[in-house]
Each structure stands twice: as structure tokens, then as C-alpha cells.
Design an enzyme around this catalytic site. Sequence first.
Site, PDB file in Angstrom:
ATOM      1  N   LYS A  89       0.937  -1.108  -0.088  1.00 48.05           N
ATOM      2  CA  LYS A  89       0.111  -0.018  -0.080  1.00 48.05           C
ATOM      3  C   LYS A  89       0.904   1.201  -0.096  1.00 48.05           C
ATOM      4  O   LYS A  89       1.937   1.384   0.740  1.00 48.05           O
ATOM      5  CB  LYS A  89      -0.793  -0.102   1.242  1.00 48.05           C
ATOM      6  CG  LYS A  89      -2.163  -0.933   1.205  1.00 48.05           C
ATOM      7  CD  LYS A  89      -3.066  -0.807   2.274  1.00 48.05           C
ATOM      8  CE  LYS A  89      -3.575   0.365   2.398  1.00 48.05           C
ATOM      9  NZ  LYS A  89      -4.851   0.287   1.562  1.00 48.05           N
ATOM     10  N   GLN A 124      -2.312  -4.926  -1.025  1.00 52.78           N
ATOM     11  CA  GLN A 124      -3.365  -5.134  -1.763  1.00 52.78           C
ATOM     12  C   GLN A 124      -3.244  -6.423  -2.536  1.00 52.78           C
ATOM     13  O   GLN A 124      -2.128  -6.570  -3.428  1.00 52.78           O
ATOM     14  CB  GLN A 124      -3.880  -4.048  -2.604  1.00 52.78           C
ATOM     15  CG  GLN A 124      -4.943  -4.177  -3.581  1.00 52.78           C
ATOM     16  CD  GLN A 124      -5.238  -3.099  -4.449  1.00 52.78           C
ATOM     17  OE1 GLN A 124      -4.409  -2.723  -5.412  1.00 52.78           O
ATOM     18  NE2 GLN A 124      -6.402  -2.254  -4.157  1.00 52.78           N
ATOM     19  N   GLN A 138      -1.448 -23.253   5.223  1.00 49.96           N
ATOM     20  CA  GLN A 138      -0.728 -22.506   6.530  1.00 49.96           C
ATOM     21  C   GLN A 138      -1.474 -21.499   7.156  1.00 49.96           C
ATOM     22  O   GLN A 138      -2.575 -21.051   6.423  1.00 49.96           O
ATOM     23  CB  GLN A 138       0.614 -21.851   5.904  1.00 49.96           C
ATOM     24  CG  GLN A 138       0.272 -20.649   5.190  1.00 49.96           C
ATOM     25  CD  GLN A 138       1.768 -19.968   4.461  1.00 49.96           C
ATOM     26  OE1 GLN A 138       2.693 -20.592   4.420  1.00 49.96           O
ATOM     27  NE2 GLN A 138       1.636 -18.651   4.016  1.00 49.96           N
ATOM     28  N   THR A 194       1.582 -15.195   4.695  1.00 55.42           N
ATOM     29  CA  THR A 194       2.911 -14.517   5.279  1.00 55.42           C
ATOM     30  C   THR A 194       3.263 -13.430   4.828  1.00 55.42           C
ATOM     31  O   THR A 194       3.483 -13.286   3.789  1.00 55.42           O
ATOM     32  CB  THR A 194       3.860 -15.796   5.543  1.00 55.42           C
ATOM     33  OG1 THR A 194       3.183 -16.887   6.337  1.00 55.42           O
ATOM     34  CG2 THR A 194       5.199 -15.178   6.225  1.00 55.42           C
ATOM     35  N   LEU A 195       3.231 -12.328   5.388  1.00 54.95           N
ATOM     36  CA  LEU A 195       3.778 -11.026   4.974  1.00 54.95           C
ATOM     37  C   LEU A 195       5.111 -10.601   5.422  1.00 54.95           C
ATOM     38  O   LEU A 195       5.397 -11.059   6.453  1.00 54.95           O
ATOM     39  CB  LEU A 195       3.040 -10.152   5.544  1.00 54.95           C
ATOM     40  CG  LEU A 195       1.206 -10.168   5.359  1.00 54.95           C
ATOM     41  CD1 LEU A 195       0.470  -9.236   6.371  1.00 54.95           C
ATOM     42  CD2 LEU A 195       1.137  -9.695   3.880  1.00 54.95           C
ATOM     43  N   GLU A 196       5.928 -10.175   4.314  1.00 54.02           N
ATOM     44  CA  GLU A 196       7.372 -10.022   4.633  1.00 54.02           C
ATOM     45  C   GLU A 196       7.579  -8.379   4.826  1.00 54.02           C
ATOM     46  O   GLU A 196       7.373  -7.754   3.691  1.00 54.02           O
ATOM     47  CB  GLU A 196       8.415 -10.523   3.838  1.00 54.02           C
ATOM     48  CG  GLU A 196       8.319 -12.025   3.872  1.00 54.02           C
ATOM     49  CD  GLU A 196       7.159 -12.607   2.725  1.00 54.02           C
ATOM     50  OE1 GLU A 196       6.814 -12.120   2.223  1.00 54.02           O
ATOM     51  OE2 GLU A 196       7.105 -13.927   2.963  1.00 54.02           O
ATOM     52  N   TYR A 199       2.440   2.931   3.319  1.00 54.05           N
ATOM     53  CA  TYR A 199       3.574   2.240   3.934  1.00 54.05           C
ATOM     54  C   TYR A 199       4.788   2.726   2.970  1.00 54.05           C
ATOM     55  O   TYR A 199       5.835   2.820   3.426  1.00 54.05           O
ATOM     56  CB  TYR A 199       3.531   0.955   4.301  1.00 54.05           C
ATOM     57  CG  TYR A 199       2.823   0.327   5.497  1.00 54.05           C
ATOM     58  CD1 TYR A 199       3.386   0.753   6.656  1.00 54.05           C
ATOM     59  CD2 TYR A 199       1.396  -0.215   5.567  1.00 54.05           C
ATOM     60  CE1 TYR A 199       2.559   0.464   7.699  1.00 54.05           C
ATOM     61  CE2 TYR A 199       0.801  -0.574   6.644  1.00 54.05           C
ATOM     62  CZ  TYR A 199       1.449   0.083   7.829  1.00 54.05           C
ATOM     63  OH  TYR A 199       0.540  -0.487   9.041  1.00 54.05           O
ATOM     64  N   ALA A 200       4.608   2.279   1.513  1.00 52.49           N
ATOM     65  CA  ALA A 200       5.807   2.505   0.699  1.00 52.49           C
ATOM     66  C   ALA A 200       6.286   3.934   0.767  1.00 52.49           C
ATOM     67  O   ALA A 200       7.435   4.093   0.775  1.00 52.49           O
ATOM     68  CB  ALA A 200       5.182   2.331  -0.681  1.00 52.49           C
ATOM     69  N   ARG A 201       5.378   5.022   1.018  1.00 55.00           N
ATOM     70  CA  ARG A 201       5.931   6.418   1.191  1.00 55.00           C
ATOM     71  C   ARG A 201       6.683   6.252   2.499  1.00 55.00           C
ATOM     72  O   ARG A 201       7.210   7.668   2.470  1.00 55.00           O
ATOM     73  CB  ARG A 201       4.775   7.188   1.081  1.00 55.00           C
ATOM     74  CG  ARG A 201       4.257   7.246  -0.497  1.00 55.00           C
ATOM     75  CD  ARG A 201       2.849   7.973  -0.510  1.00 55.00           C
ATOM     76  NE  ARG A 201       2.377   7.541  -1.883  1.00 55.00           N
ATOM     77  CZ  ARG A 201       1.323   8.511  -2.310  1.00 55.00           C
ATOM     78  NH1 ARG A 201       1.006   9.474  -1.919  1.00 55.00           N
ATOM     79  NH2 ARG A 201       0.934   8.009  -3.435  1.00 55.00           N
TER      80      ARG A 201
END
Length: 188
Positions: free
Chosen positions: A111, A156, A180, A135-137, A114-116
Site C-alpha cells: 500500500k 493489496q 498454512q 505470510t507477509l514480509e 507504507y511505501a511512502r
Amino acid sequence: MSIKSDKWIRRMSEQHGMIEPFEAGQVRESEKGRVISYGTSSYGYDVRCSNEFKIFTNVHSATVDPKNFDENSFVNYTGDVCIIPPNSFALARTVEYFRIPRSVLTICLGKSTYARCGIIVNVTPLEPEWEGQVTLEFSNTTNLPAKIYANEGVAQMLFFESDEICETSYKDRGGKYLGQTGVTLPRT
């Protein structure tokens, strides 16, 4: 291969359980006030991060090895806000559980909120007939501590449907991350 719309995402989630729990629209506020948006958008679905985190640390001087992962590489943390140290990394998982149809490939993008801030979200594609919590990194590319908010939007998902069904799906080949739940570490 074409991208799928909000109508398709709603139909697949409400009638076939593609995303659970599911938000049919964009949520921008909660009882606590303004939140980073999540839910269905025009051509995607904004996922939430759970409150379970694994924050990488160098306290034990462990080496990160995907073939022989050392659990001393991180600390477990549960909370509404995760602070990732400068130039560091954390794992988390989605609140949502996904069931990807056989004709669909799902791509995850970060998103802009966060990227900014220099926080990069990396997720490998969700292949046809994969299911589970994602699983998010998170990578904090800044030289400052960075916050990740649990139960708010973090990335997204975009759904692409092929005009031809694949010969072998993730489920067919018995993929090692099928079904998982929780923050899942590398498997060999």
C-alpha cells in the site's frame, strides 16, 4: 489473463469463501478512529495484518539460511503496533484466509501509505488452488524505527484469471505451504 473487479471479488468471497473474513467495501474507520484502509477496492482486496509478528534481530548473531532456518534469528511479538528496527525485517500474517480458484493467480503489492514511509511489503504470488493465511514480509528500508499497525490495511491483492485452466495447480503438486496458518517460516 485479465484482472478481476470488485464485483467478482465480492461474488467469489460471499458465495465460495475465497476470502474469510471478508469486507465487501473499503473500511477507513473503526471504533478507535481512522485506520489504514482495508477491504474490497475497485480491482483488488486490501488485506489486514494480524497482531502476530516475528521481528528479525542480531542478538544471537544467527545467520539467515532458508535451508536451515534458525529460530534465534527473530523475536516473537504480539501487539497492536509492531516497531521494526532501522534497516530490519519482520514477518507477519494476514487476518484473512484465502482460497484461490484454480484459474486464478493472485499478486500482492504494498500500500502507498507504507511505501511512502520506506516500508516494503513482499509476498510471493498466491498460486492456483493455494489456500491459507498469507505470510507477509516487511522490510524497513529507513534508518529510523518503523511502525506496522495490526488489524489495518497493509497490502493489496490483485486477482488475475486465466483464459485457460492450468494443468497442475499448487494443490495438485502438494505445495509445502498449502493450508498454512500463523506466521509461517521457510520450509525445505
